[in-house]
Write a protein that holds these residues in place. Structure first.
Motif, PDB file in Angstrom:
ATOM      1  N   LEU A  38       0.811  -1.215   0.000  1.00 51.83           N
ATOM      2  CA  LEU A  38       0.000   0.000   0.000  1.00 51.83           C
ATOM      3  C   LEU A  38       0.846   1.267   0.000  1.00 51.83           C
ATOM      4  CD1 LEU A  38      -2.892   1.040   0.023  1.00 51.83           C
ATOM      5  CD2 LEU A  38      -2.834   0.982   2.515  1.00 51.83           C
ATOM      6  N   LYS A  39       1.993   1.228   0.654  1.00 53.20           N
ATOM      7  CA  LYS A  39       2.862   2.395   0.714  1.00 53.20           C
ATOM      8  C   LYS A  39       3.825   2.471  -0.469  1.00 53.20           C
ATOM      9  CE  LYS A  39       2.879   2.745   5.770  1.00 53.20           C
ATOM     10  NZ  LYS A  39       3.731   2.745   6.990  1.00 53.20           N
ATOM     11  N   GLY A  40       3.648   1.545  -1.420  1.00 52.86           N
ATOM     12  CA  GLY A  40       4.596   1.451  -2.529  1.00 52.86           C
ATOM     13  C   GLY A  40       4.654   2.694  -3.387  1.00 52.86           C
ATOM     14  N   TYR A  81     -11.489  -5.380 -13.443  1.00 54.23           N
ATOM     15  CA  TYR A  81     -12.007  -5.246 -12.079  1.00 54.23           C
ATOM     16  C   TYR A  81     -10.824  -4.970 -11.141  1.00 54.23           C
ATOM     17  CZ  TYR A  81     -15.401  -6.477  -8.313  1.00 54.23           C
ATOM     18  OH  TYR A  81     -16.240  -6.472  -7.233  1.00 54.23           O
ATOM     19  N   TRP A  82     -10.789  -5.580  -9.956  1.00 53.25           N
ATOM     20  CA  TRP A  82      -9.698  -5.345  -9.017  1.00 53.25           C
ATOM     21  C   TRP A  82      -8.392  -5.962  -9.500  1.00 53.25           C
ATOM     22  CZ3 TRP A  82     -10.259  -1.661  -5.680  1.00 53.25           C
ATOM     23  CH2 TRP A  82     -11.525  -1.358  -5.173  1.00 53.25           C
ATOM     24  N   ASN A  83      -8.483  -6.792 -10.543  1.00 55.27           N
ATOM     25  CA  ASN A  83      -7.276  -7.393 -11.100  1.00 55.27           C
ATOM     26  C   ASN A  83      -6.591  -6.479 -12.109  1.00 55.27           C
ATOM     27  OD1 ASN A  83      -5.739  -9.728 -10.746  1.00 55.27           O
ATOM     28  ND2 ASN A  83      -6.400 -10.573 -12.693  1.00 55.27           N
ATOM     29  N   SER A  84      -7.067  -5.259 -12.249  1.00 54.31           N
ATOM     30  CA  SER A  84      -6.486  -4.289 -13.171  1.00 54.31           C
ATOM     31  C   SER A  84      -4.989  -4.120 -12.904  1.00 54.31           C
ATOM     32  CB  SER A  84      -7.183  -2.931 -13.003  1.00 54.31           C
ATOM     33  OG  SER A  84      -6.427  -1.893 -13.587  1.00 54.31           O
ATOM     34  N   GLN A 102      -3.151  -2.640  -9.465  1.00 60.15           N
ATOM     35  CA  GLN A 102      -2.096  -3.376  -8.774  1.00 60.15           C
ATOM     36  C   GLN A 102      -0.806  -2.559  -8.694  1.00 60.15           C
ATOM     37  OE1 GLN A 102      -1.727  -7.195 -10.662  1.00 60.15           O
ATOM     38  NE2 GLN A 102      -3.745  -7.882 -10.005  1.00 60.15           N
ATOM     39  N   ALA A 103      -0.487  -1.865  -9.777  1.00 60.74           N
ATOM     40  CA  ALA A 103       0.739  -1.063  -9.785  1.00 60.74           C
ATOM     41  C   ALA A 103       0.693   0.045  -8.746  1.00 60.74           C
ATOM     42  CB  ALA A 103       0.972  -0.475 -11.171  1.00 60.74           C
TER      43      ALA A 103
END
Length: 369
Positions: free
Chosen positions: A227-229, A323-326, A330-331
């Motif tokens: 998340l902090k990426g 969907y959430w697999n976009s 993810q990036a």
């Protein structure tokens, strides 16, 4: 806390620790010769059809079986037509659930539904639905009031912000009671992830200890870890995805402008409610070196395109319809929407999670320099 429910005059009890479930589905409207589908959402966010039944003369179907892969998120897909009504049900085994739904969506309104069960997942889902429905009803009143009294925008925005913060507080108060039921993971979608990282880490640690190998827990923990990426000051990862017309557009094509990456979806109520504010912001700053890059987490192209047209979103849009697999989500470690990232002309992240007044104030300060 126990909840006694009566279906058709018969007292129905929770089935304990069994892996079996029973979901009774009733539709107010049916599509002749079309089935109701039960879909299971796998760890990658893909909906897999696992059962289907034709409604009987009472417009009812009953799905029975064992939960897949330790239980998870299921969808009731009404008739698998274009823009079908879909109702989420969380099943971990031992549930008896009644789903009463309209059965169809219309262009003007999503079909209504109700869930009844003694299952903790369903009980908490209903509490979350009640909170969001209450806020949505207020938003409808404020939207009409704003149309009649545009000069009251500041007051109405302040009222919305206060109501939204109150909703966040109530959701946060519910989450500890959810324990390690999967509804706790779902509840995090109703909170601003970038501002509630401590709470998300607390939830993640609880699931890491109790259910580390659950297929829905693993991606949650991975997203939490990343998340902090994309932090403030870092270079924004490239996004290169199809536009509604088909050709690929790159985020880097907008280099030289201040760019707001807006993660949203046609099915996201808070996103759609935020769009009028984004439109006004865009109109104010688009000629001053500001651009918006809309990244949708839709699955259905028609729904995505129709939402762009209906909400009159005139800035560039892209989506891989995953969907959430976009790959973009993810990036950027996007775990809830709406979510925004503001980039400077060199492509560096200078702010995250700006919306409404906070976005306008930030841009006003930025462009006044």
């Amino acid at each position: 806390m126990k909840h006694l429910l009566v279906f058709l005059g018969v007292c129905i009890s929770f089935l304990g620790f069994s892996q079996e479930f029973e979901v009774t589905v009733r539709a107010n409207q049916v599509v002749p010769q079309k089935k109701v589908f039960l879909e299971w959402i796998n760890g990658r966010g893909q909906a897999i059809k696992v059962d289907s039944l034709l409604p009987n003369s009472q417009k009812q179907v009953v799905f029975k079986g064992k939960v897949l892969d330790q239980g998870g998120f299921y969808l009731i897909n009404f008739f698998d037509v274009p823009n079908p009504q879909k109702v989420l049900v969380i099943l971990e085994g031992g549930e008896r659930v009644l789903v009463q739904a309209e059965g169809i969506n219309t262009p003007e309104k999503a079909g209504s539904f109700q869930l009844q069960s003694e299952s903790p997942n369903i009980v908490f889902m209903n509490q979350l639905f009640a909170l969001t429905n209450t806020l949505q009803a207020k938003v409808a009143v404020w939207t009409k009031e704003l149309q009649d009294k545009p000069g009251e925008q500041a007051r109405i925005q302040a009222a919305f912000d206060a109501a939204q913060q109150a909703q966040f507080a109530k959701i946060k108060a519910l989450i500890p009671s959810m324990g390690t039921h999967l509804v706790a993971l779902w509840a995090t979608n109703f909170l601003p992830a970038d501002k509630e990282l401590a709470l998300l880490e607390e939830i993640g640690e609880r699931f890491r200890k109790a259910r580390p190998n659950h297929p829905q827990v693993k991606p949650f923990l991975e997203n939490l870890k990343r998340l902090k990426g994309v932090s403030i000051g870092s270079d924004a990862p490239e996004i290169a995805l199809p536009t509604p017309a088909g050709p690929i557009m790159r985020l880097s094509d907008l280099r030289g402008k201040y760019v707001l990456i807006d993660f949203w979806a046609s099915w996201c109520g808070p996103c759609r409610r935020e769009n009028p504010n984004v439109i006004k912001t865009y109109a104010t700053y688009k000629d001053k070196g500001f651009e918006i890059f809309g990244v949708s987490l839709d699955q259905e192209k028609a729904a995505w395109i129709n939402a762009i047209a209906k909400d009159q979103l005139t800035w560039p849009h892209v989506s891989d319809l995953q969907y959430w697999n976009s790959v973009a989500a993810q990036a950027y470690q996007v775990s809830s929407i709406p979510m925004t990232f503001l980039l400077d002309p060199q492509g560096k992240v200078i702010a995250k999670g700006l919306r409404g007044d906070s976005l306008n104030q930030y841009l006003a300060n930025l462009f006044s320099k």
